[in-house]
Design a protein around this motif. Structure first.
Motif, PDB file in Angstrom:
ATOM      1  N   GLY A   1      20.246 -18.762 -33.455  1.00 51.46           N
ATOM      2  CA  GLY A   1      20.278 -18.806 -31.994  1.00 51.46           C
ATOM      3  C   GLY A   1      20.315 -20.224 -31.456  1.00 51.46           C
ATOM      4  O   GLY A   1      20.930 -20.490 -30.419  1.00 51.46           O
ATOM      5  N   LYS A   2      19.671 -21.152 -32.144  1.00 50.30           N
ATOM      6  CA  LYS A   2      19.676 -22.549 -31.702  1.00 50.30           C
ATOM      7  C   LYS A   2      21.072 -23.160 -31.798  1.00 50.30           C
ATOM      8  O   LYS A   2      21.422 -24.039 -31.024  1.00 50.30           O
ATOM      9  CB  LYS A   2      18.689 -23.366 -32.525  1.00 50.30           C
ATOM     10  CG  LYS A   2      17.245 -23.014 -32.252  1.00 50.30           C
ATOM     11  CD  LYS A   2      16.303 -23.868 -33.069  1.00 50.30           C
ATOM     12  CE  LYS A   2      14.863 -23.482 -32.807  1.00 50.30           C
ATOM     13  NZ  LYS A   2      13.931 -24.263 -33.617  1.00 50.30           N
ATOM     14  N   LEU A   3      21.874 -22.674 -32.744  1.00 50.13           N
ATOM     15  CA  LEU A   3      23.240 -23.161 -32.869  1.00 50.13           C
ATOM     16  C   LEU A   3      24.049 -22.786 -31.634  1.00 50.13           C
ATOM     17  O   LEU A   3      24.796 -23.609 -31.103  1.00 50.13           O
ATOM     18  CB  LEU A   3      23.899 -22.608 -34.137  1.00 50.13           C
ATOM     19  CG  LEU A   3      25.338 -23.038 -34.382  1.00 50.13           C
ATOM     20  CD1 LEU A   3      25.422 -24.545 -34.571  1.00 50.13           C
ATOM     21  CD2 LEU A   3      25.910 -22.328 -35.583  1.00 50.13           C
ATOM     22  N   LYS A   4      23.884 -21.561 -31.143  1.00 51.47           N
ATOM     23  CA  LYS A   4      24.593 -21.130 -29.935  1.00 51.47           C
ATOM     24  C   LYS A   4      24.217 -22.006 -28.747  1.00 51.47           C
ATOM     25  O   LYS A   4      25.063 -22.400 -27.954  1.00 51.47           O
ATOM     26  CB  LYS A   4      24.260 -19.677 -29.618  1.00 51.47           C
ATOM     27  CG  LYS A   4      24.849 -18.676 -30.578  1.00 51.47           C
ATOM     28  CD  LYS A   4      24.436 -17.269 -30.180  1.00 51.47           C
ATOM     29  CE  LYS A   4      24.901 -16.260 -31.206  1.00 51.47           C
ATOM     30  NZ  LYS A   4      24.443 -14.899 -30.885  1.00 51.47           N
ATOM     31  N   THR A   5      22.942 -22.328 -28.623  1.00 50.42           N
ATOM     32  CA  THR A   5      22.472 -23.167 -27.521  1.00 50.42           C
ATOM     33  C   THR A   5      23.050 -24.576 -27.625  1.00 50.42           C
ATOM     34  O   THR A   5      23.486 -25.151 -26.630  1.00 50.42           O
ATOM     35  CB  THR A   5      20.930 -23.238 -27.528  1.00 50.42           C
ATOM     36  OG1 THR A   5      20.419 -21.913 -27.492  1.00 50.42           O
ATOM     37  CG2 THR A   5      20.418 -24.027 -26.346  1.00 50.42           C
ATOM     38  N   SER A   6      23.069 -25.136 -28.807  1.00 49.71           N
ATOM     39  CA  SER A   6      23.542 -26.516 -28.968  1.00 49.71           C
ATOM     40  C   SER A   6      25.042 -26.629 -28.752  1.00 49.71           C
ATOM     41  O   SER A   6      25.523 -27.664 -28.296  1.00 49.71           O
ATOM     42  CB  SER A   6      23.163 -27.042 -30.351  1.00 49.71           C
ATOM     43  OG  SER A   6      23.813 -26.313 -31.358  1.00 49.71           O
ATOM     44  N   VAL A   7      25.808 -25.586 -29.027  1.00 53.11           N
ATOM     45  CA  VAL A   7      27.256 -25.627 -28.824  1.00 53.11           C
ATOM     46  C   VAL A   7      27.593 -25.754 -27.340  1.00 53.11           C
ATOM     47  O   VAL A   7      28.608 -26.334 -26.979  1.00 53.11           O
ATOM     48  CB  VAL A   7      27.922 -24.372 -29.448  1.00 53.11           C
ATOM     49  CG1 VAL A   7      29.368 -24.224 -29.026  1.00 53.11           C
ATOM     50  CG2 VAL A   7      27.825 -24.430 -30.962  1.00 53.11           C
ATOM     51  N   ARG A   8      26.733 -25.287 -26.469  1.00 52.45           N
ATOM     52  CA  ARG A   8      26.981 -25.351 -25.018  1.00 52.45           C
ATOM     53  C   ARG A   8      26.707 -26.740 -24.433  1.00 52.45           C
ATOM     54  O   ARG A   8      27.064 -26.988 -23.281  1.00 52.45           O
ATOM     55  CB  ARG A   8      26.116 -24.311 -24.308  1.00 52.45           C
ATOM     56  CG  ARG A   8      26.538 -22.904 -24.639  1.00 52.45           C
ATOM     57  CD  ARG A   8      25.762 -21.886 -23.819  1.00 52.45           C
ATOM     58  NE  ARG A   8      26.074 -20.550 -24.284  1.00 52.45           N
ATOM     59  CZ  ARG A   8      25.202 -19.732 -24.845  1.00 52.45           C
ATOM     60  NH1 ARG A   8      23.943 -20.092 -24.970  1.00 52.45           N
ATOM     61  NH2 ARG A   8      25.569 -18.547 -25.248  1.00 52.45           N
ATOM     62  N   ASP A   9      26.083 -27.624 -25.181  1.00 49.87           N
ATOM     63  CA  ASP A   9      25.776 -28.978 -24.704  1.00 49.87           C
ATOM     64  C   ASP A   9      27.008 -29.863 -24.874  1.00 49.87           C
ATOM     65  O   ASP A   9      27.338 -30.307 -25.956  1.00 49.87           O
ATOM     66  CB  ASP A   9      24.592 -29.538 -25.515  1.00 49.87           C
ATOM     67  CG  ASP A   9      24.200 -30.942 -25.093  1.00 49.87           C
ATOM     68  OD1 ASP A   9      24.710 -31.435 -24.058  1.00 49.87           O
ATOM     69  OD2 ASP A   9      23.391 -31.549 -25.812  1.00 49.87           O
TER      70      ASP A   9
ATOM     71  N   TRP B   1      21.554 -21.450 -44.544  1.00 49.00           N
ATOM     72  CA  TRP B   1      20.235 -21.984 -44.205  1.00 49.00           C
ATOM     73  C   TRP B   1      19.807 -21.521 -42.806  1.00 49.00           C
ATOM     74  O   TRP B   1      18.655 -21.160 -42.587  1.00 49.00           O
ATOM     75  CB  TRP B   1      20.243 -23.506 -44.284  1.00 49.00           C
ATOM     76  CG  TRP B   1      18.966 -24.111 -43.809  1.00 49.00           C
ATOM     77  CD1 TRP B   1      18.719 -24.671 -42.594  1.00 49.00           C
ATOM     78  CD2 TRP B   1      17.727 -24.172 -44.524  1.00 49.00           C
ATOM     79  NE1 TRP B   1      17.416 -25.089 -42.512  1.00 49.00           N
ATOM     80  CE2 TRP B   1      16.789 -24.790 -43.693  1.00 49.00           C
ATOM     81  CE3 TRP B   1      17.337 -23.771 -45.783  1.00 49.00           C
ATOM     82  CZ2 TRP B   1      15.484 -25.019 -44.082  1.00 49.00           C
ATOM     83  CZ3 TRP B   1      16.026 -24.002 -46.166  1.00 49.00           C
ATOM     84  CH2 TRP B   1      15.123 -24.616 -45.324  1.00 49.00           C
ATOM     85  N   LEU B   2      20.735 -21.532 -41.844  1.00 47.34           N
ATOM     86  CA  LEU B   2      20.407 -21.076 -40.494  1.00 47.34           C
ATOM     87  C   LEU B   2      20.007 -19.607 -40.491  1.00 47.34           C
ATOM     88  O   LEU B   2      19.076 -19.214 -39.788  1.00 47.34           O
ATOM     89  CB  LEU B   2      21.595 -21.296 -39.555  1.00 47.34           C
ATOM     90  CG  LEU B   2      21.857 -22.726 -39.107  1.00 47.34           C
ATOM     91  CD1 LEU B   2      23.110 -22.785 -38.246  1.00 47.34           C
ATOM     92  CD2 LEU B   2      20.672 -23.292 -38.348  1.00 47.34           C
ATOM     93  N   LEU B   3      20.711 -18.801 -41.263  1.00 46.77           N
ATOM     94  CA  LEU B   3      20.380 -17.377 -41.310  1.00 46.77           C
ATOM     95  C   LEU B   3      19.031 -17.134 -41.971  1.00 46.77           C
ATOM     96  O   LEU B   3      18.231 -16.332 -41.491  1.00 46.77           O
ATOM     97  CB  LEU B   3      21.475 -16.611 -42.051  1.00 46.77           C
ATOM     98  CG  LEU B   3      22.813 -16.517 -41.325  1.00 46.77           C
ATOM     99  CD1 LEU B   3      23.861 -15.872 -42.216  1.00 46.77           C
ATOM    100  CD2 LEU B   3      22.663 -15.742 -40.028  1.00 46.77           C
ATOM    101  N   ILE B   4      18.756 -17.842 -43.065  1.00 45.41           N
ATOM    102  CA  ILE B   4      17.485 -17.665 -43.781  1.00 45.41           C
ATOM    103  C   ILE B   4      16.312 -18.120 -42.932  1.00 45.41           C
ATOM    104  O   ILE B   4      15.262 -17.478 -42.904  1.00 45.41           O
ATOM    105  CB  ILE B   4      17.518 -18.421 -45.127  1.00 45.41           C
ATOM    106  CG1 ILE B   4      18.495 -17.748 -46.088  1.00 45.41           C
ATOM    107  CG2 ILE B   4      16.140 -18.514 -45.752  1.00 45.41           C
ATOM    108  CD1 ILE B   4      18.767 -18.533 -47.353  1.00 45.41           C
ATOM    109  N   SER B   5      16.487 -19.220 -42.187  1.00 47.92           N
ATOM    110  CA  SER B   5      15.384 -19.770 -41.398  1.00 47.92           C
ATOM    111  C   SER B   5      15.312 -19.202 -39.976  1.00 47.92           C
ATOM    112  O   SER B   5      14.518 -19.689 -39.165  1.00 47.92           O
ATOM    113  CB  SER B   5      15.504 -21.296 -41.342  1.00 47.92           C
ATOM    114  OG  SER B   5      16.686 -21.675 -40.667  1.00 47.92           O
TER     115      SER B   5
END
Length: 152
Positions: free
Chosen positions: A68-76, A60-64
């Motif tokens: 990139g948002k996943l990479k950002t959220s992992v740093r939080d 779903w992340l790849l299709i939508s």
């Protein structure tokens, strides 16, 4: 509301299919071989469900175009800590124990007991989010549990 209905349908269908799978697997493996293994089956089934869910989520992340948002959220750090706690209580313990419940009792009884969530959540919701406890909310939670009990 549609997402809530979809979630309920997905949970119900997944629970019934998991019970069918657990029953078939338990019947195929002689208990004499590994008698203690039967207690781990629900958690193994849960792991399979989590892996399938992760695969669908990644797709779903790849299709939508949101990878990139996943990479950002992992740093939080704070968000990842809360997510880790939620994963332990939700998918690991919650789903694992629900699969164990359907392994040892009929799916209708297990789902009725699992439908107690609206009643159980009243006090933590009040403590953590300062939601008021109202008579309307308590009656609504009771009606939702009674409605699920009628199915069984």
């Amino acid at each position: 509301m549609l997402f809530g209905i979809g979630a309920g349908m997905g949970q119900g269908i997944g629970l019934v299919l998991s019970k069918i799978g657990l029953d078939a697997y338990t019947a195929a493996i002689p208990v004499q071989i590994l008698p203690e293994f039967e207690n781990y089956l629900p958690f193994s089934a849960n792991l399979i469900r989590c892996i399938a869910g992760f695969g669908c989520f990644a797709l779903w992340l790849l299709i939508s175009n949101n990878a990139g948002k996943l990479k950002t959220s992992v740093r939080d750090r704070q968000g990842m800590l809360m997510l880790g706690i939620a994963v332990i209580f939700g998918p690991f313990l919650g789903v694992g124990f629900s699969l164990m419940a359907v392994q040892y009792c009929p799916a209708g009884i297990a789902s009725t007991l699992m439908a107690l969530t609206p009643i159980i959540i009243i006090l933590p919701s009040h403590w953590f989010f300062h939601d008021p406890i109202t008579l309307k909310g308590v009656i609504g939670a009771g009606i939702s549990v009674a409605g699920v009990a009628l199915f069984f």
